[in-house]
Scaffold this active site. Sequence first.
Site, PDB file in Angstrom:
ATOM      1  N   CYS A  27      44.318  49.190  42.194  1.00 20.30           N
ATOM      2  CA  CYS A  27      44.056  47.750  42.277  1.00 20.30           C
ATOM      3  C   CYS A  27      45.052  46.973  41.420  1.00 20.30           C
ATOM      4  CB  CYS A  27      42.622  47.463  41.833  1.00 20.30           C
ATOM      5  SG  CYS A  27      42.079  45.775  42.172  1.00 20.30           S
ATOM      6  N   CYS A  28      45.289  47.452  40.195  1.00 18.86           N
ATOM      7  CA  CYS A  28      46.265  46.790  39.321  1.00 18.86           C
ATOM      8  C   CYS A  28      47.669  46.843  39.913  1.00 18.86           C
ATOM      9  CB  CYS A  28      46.266  47.453  37.938  1.00 18.86           C
ATOM     10  SG  CYS A  28      44.897  46.976  36.873  1.00 18.86           S
ATOM     11  N   CYS A  71      40.891  40.414  34.614  1.00 19.21           N
ATOM     12  CA  CYS A  71      40.162  40.075  35.837  1.00 19.21           C
ATOM     13  C   CYS A  71      38.658  40.148  35.594  1.00 19.21           C
ATOM     14  CB  CYS A  71      40.565  41.020  36.958  1.00 19.21           C
ATOM     15  SG  CYS A  71      42.269  40.846  37.505  1.00 19.21           S
ATOM     16  N   CYS A 100      36.783  43.543  35.900  1.00 18.66           N
ATOM     17  CA  CYS A 100      37.177  44.643  35.016  1.00 18.66           C
ATOM     18  C   CYS A 100      37.128  44.269  33.534  1.00 18.66           C
ATOM     19  CB  CYS A 100      38.589  45.120  35.369  1.00 18.66           C
ATOM     20  SG  CYS A 100      38.742  45.749  37.048  1.00 18.66           S
ATOM     21  N   CYS A 120      46.905  47.801  32.091  1.00 21.64           N
ATOM     22  CA  CYS A 120      47.083  47.603  33.533  1.00 21.64           C
ATOM     23  C   CYS A 120      48.349  48.258  34.034  1.00 21.64           C
ATOM     24  CB  CYS A 120      47.089  46.115  33.865  1.00 21.64           C
ATOM     25  SG  CYS A 120      48.449  45.203  33.126  1.00 21.64           S
TER      26      CYS A 120
END
Length: 235
Positions: free
Chosen positions: A122-123, A205, A208, A231
């Site tokens: 996702c990062c 985010c 997270c 990240c």
Amino acid sequence: MIFNYNSLAKEDYEQVNKELERKDSLEVLKWAYEKFGDKLVYSCSFGVEGMVLIDLISKVKKDATILFLDTDFHFKETYVLIEKVKKRYPTLNIELAKPEVTPEEQAKQHGDRLWERDPDACCNIRKMIPLERELSRYDAWISGLRREQSPTRANTQFVNQDNRFKSIKICPLIHWTEEEIWMYVKLHQLEYNELHDRNYPSIGCEYCTKPVAEGEDPRSGRWANSEKTECGLHK
């Protein structure tokens, strides 16, 4: 000395940092903008360190570019803060960089809630790839890393070779303590993310980032319940 990623050797970074070691943050920023000019960008997450750096940068280069990686997953408080910063520093060029895929497209391609199943992926989609794209336009970038933030940042220098993004990373705040950061914010009456007042020392985010209990590692609220601590931008 030619200052670009491809021309500098390890010894060059050592020499530059030796020359800068007695400089303060404002002097480091002046040096950086003298060397790189418009080819220098500040990648800002709008945490409390970011507020200090933005204020310092505004004193050196009033039309500097501030880059925010807009993952589409940030807290609403972060977006509110960005609008406040735009009003306070109207001459700064604040750019919001988006991923190439929307949250809906990401869910369709990788499944729902990718940040839970594979936070690294996702990062990579929402931060790493967009930053790589944006930094390709510049010769160097500024970061608000501080040495006391975590063991992985303890050896950060003012000027760093960034092999991940094939760039030069400037970190003017390496010697600042958290207490000094907040003293500067209060002294200059700077805006900051109100989540800091709700036990969020490090803000990323929304999905997270969790609040941190008193006495815990300040970054323990990032990617909670996983071994992930960064990240990937600063590895």
